[in-house]
Design an enzyme around this catalytic site. Structure first.
Site, mmCIF file in Angstrom:
data_model
loop_
_atom_site.group_PDB
_atom_site.id
_atom_site.type_symbol
_atom_site.label_atom_id
_atom_site.label_comp_id
_atom_site.label_asym_id
_atom_site.label_seq_id
_atom_site.Cartn_x
_atom_site.Cartn_y
_atom_site.Cartn_z
ATOM 1 N N TYR A 1 3.292 -4.455 -47.410
ATOM 2 C CA TYR A 1 3.453 -3.103 -47.988
ATOM 3 C C TYR A 1 4.806 -2.496 -47.590
ATOM 4 C CZ TYR A 1 -1.571 -3.987 -47.812
ATOM 5 O OH TYR A 1 -2.796 -4.570 -47.896
ATOM 6 N N ASP B 1 9.703 -4.746 -15.140
ATOM 7 C CA ASP B 1 10.084 -3.390 -14.715
ATOM 8 C C ASP B 1 10.478 -3.372 -13.239
ATOM 9 O OD1 ASP B 1 7.417 -4.146 -14.535
ATOM 10 O OD2 ASP B 1 6.627 -2.116 -14.568
ATOM 11 N N ASP C 1 17.463 -11.368 -21.685
ATOM 12 C CA ASP C 1 18.588 -10.767 -22.415
ATOM 13 C C ASP C 1 18.861 -9.367 -21.867
ATOM 14 O OD1 ASP C 1 20.582 -10.475 -24.405
ATOM 15 O OD2 ASP C 1 19.189 -9.356 -25.650
ATOM 16 N N LYS D 1 5.693 -10.108 -17.706
ATOM 17 C CA LYS D 1 4.960 -8.840 -17.768
ATOM 18 C C LYS D 1 3.505 -9.245 -17.988
ATOM 19 C CE LYS D 1 4.702 -4.312 -17.996
ATOM 20 N NZ LYS D 1 4.931 -3.437 -16.828
ATOM 21 N N ASP E 1 22.170 -7.879 -19.282
ATOM 22 C CA ASP E 1 23.073 -6.736 -19.487
ATOM 23 C C ASP E 1 23.123 -5.885 -18.215
ATOM 24 O OD1 ASP E 1 23.428 -7.516 -22.136
ATOM 25 O OD2 ASP E 1 23.397 -5.458 -22.875
HETATM 26 N N1 GGG Z 1 28.829 -12.802 -28.144
HETATM 27 C C1 GGG Z 1 27.976 -12.966 -29.208
HETATM 28 C C2 GGG Z 1 27.368 -11.674 -29.646
HETATM 29 O O1 GGG Z 1 27.876 -11.025 -30.527
HETATM 30 N N2 GGG Z 1 26.308 -11.266 -28.977
HETATM 31 C C3 GGG Z 1 25.704 -10.014 -29.216
HETATM 32 C C4 GGG Z 1 24.248 -10.063 -29.442
HETATM 33 O O2 GGG Z 1 23.743 -9.195 -30.096
HETATM 34 N N3 GGG Z 1 23.552 -11.023 -28.874
HETATM 35 C C5 GGG Z 1 22.162 -11.106 -28.970
HETATM 36 C C6 GGG Z 1 21.607 -12.156 -28.102
HETATM 37 O O3 GGG Z 1 22.302 -12.773 -27.315
HETATM 38 O O4 GGG Z 1 20.413 -12.368 -28.189
#
Ligand code: GGG
Length: 354
Positions: A145, A222, A246, A189, A250
């Protein structure tokens, strides 16, 4: 003279600015170490999408397969939805070549300021190992939908025992190889996700039995996020699922100073296919075209590529040159508080390489 064929996908935004600098470093390494890099440039990404309606051509994987490695810049464009760019280029490559281990080191280089008040150079030295082919990133799901008020979206995570076991084993082997704290932290988790993450926990415990020389720790994601801030120095190898690792990588990048220093390798540890090396950062449209993006994440990724290709001495030279530039604290891009350009930072690395 040994020749390595390197597929180069600069991609979008700042990807087109950092890749030429990494290639300059590799050209210098080639001269010093008497090898050749045959670069095959592929102009895939957003511009390709605007022209042809897809991020890369239908036969892209076949073109990449014979290469020794892939060097990638960044993907993403403000005028294309992020899921289109990612699912049109980066993720299919990772899956096609079974690059199941995404290795993301985070080291606080002397001379770089961490946002953590107490952290000093060398204090943080960890590697996030991310499962890279399944988990929350599995392309399984759909809409019903669509665009209607009763719309339904289903996104299914896929966790296989084989997939979890091989990434966990990779993490243990890495902890042995690094021979630092000899510790692996597993991130889940499983209190909330009682199937997939419980399978992960069980598998982790079983694999751990085969590595009695490695200390282990299991953390909810967490708590892991909190402890990356509270006691980052206690982490050595951290293994987690596609999504969790991921996000955590960061965080690990920023506590060691900048996303502009975060390198990564998408490895097929069995070496059946080319592995791919890329900065963790994306296309950064906010600074693209200004010539100020930090090239060091891509240069360090190229260093990881050299290591994977068996050029350990050359890889060490790249890492040392970057460390020396950072320790001097003279030439740096704005993300590290400096005023220099992308090219000037790469020049400084070249100078250190000699
Ligand atoms: N360097 C590659 C790039 O543009 N990575 C950004 C990104 O969004 N990566 C998602 C991921 O690694 O899962």
């Amino acid at each position: 003279m040994k020749t390595f064929t390197i597929a180069v996908i600069a991609g979008d935004g700042v990807g087109t600015e950092v890749i030429p600098q990494a290639k300059r470093i590799l050209e210098r390494i080639a001269k010093i170490h008497e090898i050749t890099f045959a670069f095959q440039d592929f102009d895939w990404g957003a511009e390709h999408f605007f022209r042809w309606g897809r991020m890369m051509p239908a036969g892209a994987i076949d073109l990449l397969e014979p290469c020794d490695a892939i060097l990638l810049g960044a993907v993403g464009h403000p005028d294309i939805p992020d899921h289109t760019t990612l699912n049109g280029l980066l993720l299919p490559i990772r899956r096609a070549f079974d690059q199941y281990a995404n290795v993301r080191p985070a080291y606080l280089y002397p001379g770089v300021e961490s946002p953590l008040a107490k952290a000093r150079g060398g204090d943080i030295d960890l590697v996030v190992v991310r499962e890279n082919t399944e988990g929350e990133y599995a392309p399984v799901g759909g809409f019903m939908y669509q665009h209607q008020p009763e719309e339904i979206a289903i996104q299914t995570s896929v966790f296989t025992r084989r997939g979890v076991e091989r990434i966990v084993r990779f993490a243990f082997e890495l902890a042995r190889k690094r021979n630092k704290q000899r510790r692996v932290a597993s991130i889940t988790k499983s209190n909330a996700q009682g199937y997939s993450m419980v399978l992960w926990d069980r598998t982790f415990q079983q694999v751990a039995l085969q590595y009695p020389d490695i200390e282990t720790e299991s953390l909810l994601v967490d708590a892991a996020a909190m402890n990356f801030i509270r006691r980052p120095q206690s982490f050595d190898v951290v293994v987690g699922s596609n999504l969790f690792a991921d996000i955590l990588s960061d965080l690990s990048a920023i506590i060691v100073g900048s996303m502009g220093l975060a390198a990564s390798a998408n490895l097929d540890p069995l070496r059946r296919f080319p592995s791919m090396f890329e900065p963790v950062h994306g296309s950064a449209p906010d600074i693209a075209g200004k010539g100020v993006v930090n090239p060091l994440a891509t240069i360090l990724s190229a260093g990881m590529m050299l290591d994977h290709l068996g050029m350990n001495e050359a890889a060490g030279a790249v890492e040392s040159a970057v460390a020396a530039v950072l320790a001097d604290a003279k030439v740096r891009t704005p993300d590290l508080g400096g005023h220099n350009s992308t090219e000037e930072v790469a020049n400084a690395v070249l100078e250190k390489l000699g």
